[in-house]
Design an enzyme around this catalytic site. Structure first.
Site, PDB file in Angstrom:
ATOM      1  N   SER A 168     -34.042 -25.705 -39.248  1.00  0.00           N
ATOM      2  CA  SER A 168     -33.560 -26.939 -38.638  1.00  0.00           C
ATOM      3  C   SER A 168     -34.279 -27.308 -37.343  1.00  0.00           C
ATOM      4  CB  SER A 168     -32.059 -26.816 -38.335  1.00  0.00           C
ATOM      5  OG  SER A 168     -31.325 -26.603 -39.525  1.00  0.00           O
ATOM      6  N   HIS A 213     -24.022 -27.575 -38.524  1.00  0.00           N
ATOM      7  CA  HIS A 213     -24.080 -26.338 -39.296  1.00  0.00           C
ATOM      8  C   HIS A 213     -22.949 -25.382 -38.927  1.00  0.00           C
ATOM      9  CE1 HIS A 213     -27.728 -27.022 -41.589  1.00  0.00           C
ATOM     10  NE2 HIS A 213     -28.307 -27.512 -40.491  1.00  0.00           N
TER      11      HIS A 213
END
Length: 231
Positions: free
Chosen positions: A67, A161
């Site tokens: 990410s 997340h």
């Protein structure tokens, strides 16, 4: 005859061995329908993708994102600016780091770094890239783990997340050296690891008690930051 020869000469590594595929990395999750913006579909999407992948690759056991860290460079520049104005001693870098970086850049550390990080000029110097790895890694760890908004992770990708039950797993140095990666996060990227049996409890702990589940690497970097800083 030529085509056959070419096929025979292909190295064995070109052939995919499905039974050796053990990890899946999610590079991007996004909503293409504007009407779905703001709807919490993260857990649903991830579990759906995992289910489909396991059908095709039954040996898969590790699931992680790779990410971006949008906002890190902006946060760091603000921190450098506040240090310049308010602090007599440097709380972002150790004495040895200050000395090394100053010798490389030839100027005051805060002012010089603000200019170089803003323009991405620092990546042109291999010595400076090496010198900045340790301090930027621990600063990034603190940004992801320690900087909060209403008790939750300030970084929106981290918050996404963590809400979905992931573990803040590993910060990766110079994982994205593109202009966008350097401008947004000094080239750093982060893995959020999904342990499927633990996503529920992790999500509840984060949403209910604001507890972030993180790996030893991340926690070690956070501890290094706290040792060096009083922020």
């Amino acid at each position: 005859m030529i085509n056959k020869a070419i096929v025979k000469e292909c190295p064995p590594s070109e052939t995919e061995e499905r039974n050796r595929i053990a990890a899946a990395i999610f590079y991007s999750l996004s909503l293409t329908q504007q009407g779905l913006q703001g709807v919490e579909l993260g857990t649903f999407l991830i579990k759906r993708v995992v289910k489909e992948l396991q059908k095709e690759f039954p040996h898969l056991g590790a699931f992680s994102s790779l990410s971006p860290i949008p906002g890190f460079t902006k946060w760091l520049l603000g921190l450098l600016n506040s240090q310049t104005k308010e602090h007599g001693r440097n709380e972002l870098f150790t004495d040895s780091e200050c000395k090394e970086i100053t010798e490389i850049t030839g100027g005051p550390i805060q002012e010089t770094l603000k200019v170089m990080l803003s323009s991405n000029e620092w990546v042109k110097s291999e010595k400076l890239v090496r010198a900045l790895q340790a301090p930027l890694m621990r600063l990034c760890a603190w940004y992801l783990y320690g900087e909060k908004h209403r008790g939750f992770a300030l970084n929106p990708v981290a918050n996404f997340h963590l809400q979905n039950g992931a573990v803040m797993w590993r910060i990766n140095w110079m994982a994205d050296s593109s202009l966008r990666g350097l401008t947004g996060s000094c080239g750093l990227m982060v893995n959020y690891r999904y342990y499927l049996e633990e996503t529920g409890p992790n999500s509840i702990a984060y949403l209910g008690s604001k507890n972030i589940k993180a790996s030893e690497q991340v926690l070690s970097l956070v501890a290094q930051f706290q040792k060096n800083s009083k922020l």
